[in-house]
Motif scaffolding. Structure first.
Motif, short mmCIF file in Angstrom:
data_model
loop_
_atom_site.label_atom_id
_atom_site.label_comp_id
_atom_site.label_asym_id
_atom_site.label_seq_id
_atom_site.Cartn_x
_atom_site.Cartn_y
_atom_site.Cartn_z
N GLY A 87 0.83 -1.19 0.00
CA GLY A 87 0.00 0.00 0.00
C GLY A 87 0.87 1.25 0.00
N LEU A 88 0.66 2.13 -0.98
CA LEU A 88 1.44 3.36 -1.09
C LEU A 88 0.79 4.43 -0.22
CD1 LEU A 88 3.74 4.95 -2.47
CD2 LEU A 88 2.12 5.53 -4.27
N LEU A 89 1.53 4.93 0.76
CA LEU A 89 1.01 5.99 1.61
C LEU A 89 0.88 7.28 0.81
CD1 LEU A 89 3.03 5.32 4.89
CD2 LEU A 89 0.65 4.77 4.42
N GLU A 93 2.49 12.34 3.65
CA GLU A 93 1.90 11.81 4.88
C GLU A 93 2.90 11.93 6.02
OE1 GLU A 93 -0.19 10.27 7.85
OE2 GLU A 93 -1.00 10.82 5.90
N ALA A 94 2.52 12.66 7.08
CA ALA A 94 3.44 12.92 8.18
C ALA A 94 3.03 12.24 9.48
CB ALA A 94 3.57 14.43 8.42
N GLY A 95 1.87 11.60 9.48
CA GLY A 95 1.40 10.98 10.71
C GLY A 95 2.11 9.69 11.03
N PRO A 96 1.94 9.18 12.24
CA PRO A 96 2.55 7.89 12.59
C PRO A 96 1.94 6.75 11.80
CG PRO A 96 1.05 8.63 14.30
CD PRO A 96 1.18 9.77 13.33
N TRP A 97 2.74 5.72 11.57
CA TRP A 97 2.29 4.61 10.75
C TRP A 97 1.37 3.64 11.48
CZ3 TRP A 97 7.58 3.15 8.10
CH2 TRP A 97 7.92 4.17 7.22
N ALA A 98 1.27 3.76 12.79
CA ALA A 98 0.48 2.80 13.55
C ALA A 98 -0.98 2.82 13.11
CB ALA A 98 0.60 3.10 15.04
N ARG A 99 -1.53 4.00 12.84
CA ARG A 99 -2.95 4.06 12.46
C ARG A 99 -3.19 3.45 11.08
NH1 ARG A 99 -4.32 8.65 9.32
NH2 ARG A 99 -2.59 10.08 8.92
N TRP A 100 -2.19 3.57 10.18
CA TRP A 100 -2.32 2.94 8.87
C TRP A 100 -2.29 1.42 9.01
CZ3 TRP A 100 -3.88 5.60 4.81
CH2 TRP A 100 -3.66 6.98 4.78
N ALA A 101 -1.42 0.92 9.89
CA ALA A 101 -1.34 -0.53 10.10
C ALA A 101 -2.65 -1.08 10.64
CB ALA A 101 -0.18 -0.85 11.04
N SER A 108 0.91 -6.49 3.08
CA SER A 108 2.22 -7.08 3.37
C SER A 108 3.19 -6.04 3.88
CB SER A 108 2.80 -7.74 2.11
OG SER A 108 1.90 -8.66 1.55
N ALA A 109 3.12 -4.83 3.32
CA ALA A 109 4.03 -3.75 3.72
C ALA A 109 3.48 -2.43 3.18
CB ALA A 109 5.44 -4.00 3.20
N PHE A 110 3.93 -1.33 3.79
CA PHE A 110 3.61 0.01 3.31
C PHE A 110 4.77 0.51 2.45
CE2 PHE A 110 1.17 -0.43 7.22
CZ PHE A 110 -0.07 0.01 6.82
N VAL A 111 4.43 1.39 1.50
CA VAL A 111 5.43 2.02 0.64
C VAL A 111 5.48 3.50 1.00
CG1 VAL A 111 6.17 2.53 -1.71
CG2 VAL A 111 5.03 0.36 -1.20
N TRP A 112 6.65 3.96 1.42
CA TRP A 112 6.86 5.35 1.80
C TRP A 112 7.74 6.00 0.75
CZ3 TRP A 112 5.81 8.78 5.89
CH2 TRP A 112 6.65 9.87 6.00
N SER A 113 7.34 7.19 0.26
CA SER A 113 8.06 7.85 -0.82
C SER A 113 8.87 9.03 -0.31
CB SER A 113 7.09 8.35 -1.90
OG SER A 113 6.47 7.27 -2.55
N LEU A 403 -3.19 4.90 -0.62
CA LEU A 403 -4.14 4.48 0.40
C LEU A 403 -4.99 5.68 0.84
CD1 LEU A 403 -1.92 2.20 2.68
CD2 LEU A 403 -3.41 1.52 0.80
N GLY A 404 -6.20 5.39 1.28
CA GLY A 404 -7.08 6.44 1.77
C GLY A 404 -7.93 7.09 0.71
N ALA A 405 -7.75 6.74 -0.57
CA ALA A 405 -8.52 7.35 -1.65
C ALA A 405 -9.46 6.36 -2.31
CB ALA A 405 -7.58 7.94 -2.70
N GLU A 406 -9.58 5.15 -1.76
CA GLU A 406 -10.31 4.09 -2.44
C GLU A 406 -11.75 3.99 -1.95
OE1 GLU A 406 -8.61 2.24 1.28
OE2 GLU A 406 -7.98 3.70 -0.22
N ASP A 407 -12.51 3.19 -2.66
CA ASP A 407 -13.86 2.82 -2.25
C ASP A 407 -13.77 2.17 -0.87
OD1 ASP A 407 -16.34 1.58 -1.86
OD2 ASP A 407 -16.58 1.11 -3.98
#
Length: 437
Positions: A87-89, A93-101, A108-113, A403-407
């Motif tokens: 999942g591409l953040l 995105e500056a928030g902590p990753w815990a809420r995304w998890a 499987s993993a997050f992608v941070w750019s 992530l966050g923009a989907e149905d």
């Protein structure tokens, strides 16, 4: 389990010993049936070797030689029993990753750019400090951090000022195009050394699962510079048990005629990296429908044989897109729009969303006075159909972006939770084998 191999040693029908036993265990872990795990290279073991060779595009001669050895050492085969779901953040995105998890437990993993806008070694050092600061704020490298992959993109954000005197695309000094690539060439020797050192320092401190380089665009004649960068990075990451990945956005890939003139073709790139991500993102000014749909997946994977399908992921768009055109105005867009906003626009204006089988998504038009807006939005149905094709083609997995923009109903059919690859010690030999790749 570590795959051990003596250089020049070939295992064939009638062979015996510990190496045959290791071969049988590896084949069984990959979902093939070598018969009893007894260290005897019999007919069933030969048949399992042939099936493995056919699946991964090798010559199916039933002999376990150096080619099969190199295949077994590929980390892409050891990602686990399921296809990777990344999942591409969202950018910035500056928030902590815990809420995304917590919101996406199936990933499987997050992608941070992160972004690099200059090849100057001093700028690279400053950028590395900024990356470290951002990752520390997000909680990377801590025991509570979810598995993550670091994507490094090159060039300034859209709308930045073009450098004076640079005519690689015919731009003029001071021009502000919608989008232009920087740096104009691949990294030179000094820049490559500085970049490798910066990447290594970030990897050692924050321990991502892998590093993903977004290589677009790669201009003709510059492929060798990128190959040198990949060749310098791969052994360093392998010693640390990390993946080297690359992303190619085929919408922004320069059109090269004839095709053989491309000095960084897909085959060469697959040899240099552990995993390759293919994307077809929306391009400014492109008439709708522009983004990836079910019909476009075949074109995205054109030229990709079964031999390398296990190393390829596809980036799937999640956010809706909007094109706008007025009576005296040219077509503008696409502009990214969250799925909820596009759905609200359709409901508010009383428009019925129609499914387009050719595009593989939903679309509708709205008229606001003299202005016409056309929307394209990937729904649960479109993403599900794309995932079905990914599974049928035995690809390594997908990247959901962003992530966050989907149905919001998307999570109902996502698999999971998946067990991500977590290297316990340095070195590719510690990557656990797959089970039913």
């Amino acid at each position: 389990m570590v795959w051990r191999w003596r250089p020049g040693r070939v295992l064939a029908l009638g062979a015996r010993g510990e190496r045959v036993r290791t071969l049988q265990e590896t084949l069984a872990a990959l979902g093939f049936d070598p018969g009893p795990i007894d260290g005897v290279y019999g007919l069933l073991t030969r048949q399992a070797v042939r099936e493995c060779q056919r699946r991964y595009g090798l010559v199916a001669d039933g002999v376990a030689g150096p080619q099969l050895h190199r295949l077994f050492r590929e980390p892409a085969l050891r990602l686990g029993p399921s296809q990777a779901l990344l999942g591409l953040l969202p950018p910035g995105e500056a928030g902590p990753w815990a809420r995304w998890a917590g919101a996406y437990p199936a990933l499987s993993a997050f992608v941070w750019s992160s972004r690099l806008a200059s090849w100057e070694p001093a700028r690279i050092e400053l950028a590395a400090k900024a990356w470290s600061h951002q990752l520390a704020e997000a909680g990377a490298g801590t025991p509570a951090a979810p598995p993550w992959i670091w994507r490094l993109t090159f060039g300034p954000p859209q709308g930045a000022e073009a450098p004076a005197g640079n005519d690689r695309e015919g731009t003029e000094a001071g021009r502000r195009p919608e989008e232009f690539p920087l740096p104009w060439s691949g990294p030179g020797r000094r820049a490559r050394r500085a970049l490798v050192a910066a990447i290594t320092s970030v990897v050692d401190r924050f321990r991502p699962l892998g590093v993903d380089l977004d290589l677009e665009p790669v201009w003709p004649g510059e492929g060798r510079r990128w190959v040198h960068l990949l060749a310098a990075l791969r052994p360093l990451l392998e010693r640390r048990g990390r993946l080297l990945m690359a992303t190619r956005d085929l919408s922004r890939r320069p059109r090269i005629r004839p095709a053989w003139a491309d000095d960084l073709p897909m085959g060469l790139l697959l040899q240099q990296v552990h995993l390759l991500i293919l994307a077809r993102r929306a391009v400014a000014g492109l008439s709708p429908p522009g983004p990836l749909g079910t019909a476009a997946l075949a074109g995205l994977l054109a030229g990709l044989g079964r031999a390398h399908a296990y190393k390829v992921l596809v980036e799937l768009p999640l956010e809706a897109l909007r094109w706008t055109q007025g009576e005296d105005q040219p077509l503008t867009g696409p502009d990214p729009v969250p799925y909820r906003e596009a759905k609200v626009a359709a409901i508010t204006h009383g428009r019925r969303i129609e499914w387009d089988d050719e595009v593989g998504a939903a679309s509708f038009r709205l008229r606001r006075g003299s202005r016409v807006e056309q929307y394209w939005l990937p729904s649960v149905r479109s993403v599900e159909r794309l995932l079905e094709q990914v599974r049928a083609r035995r690809l390594a997995g997908v990247v959901l972006a962003p992530l966050g923009a989907e149905d919001p109903r998307l999570s109902r059919f996502l698999p999971g939770p998946l067990h991500p690859w977590r290297p316990t010690q340095a070195g590719p030999g510690d990557i656990p084998p797959a089970a039913g790749a």
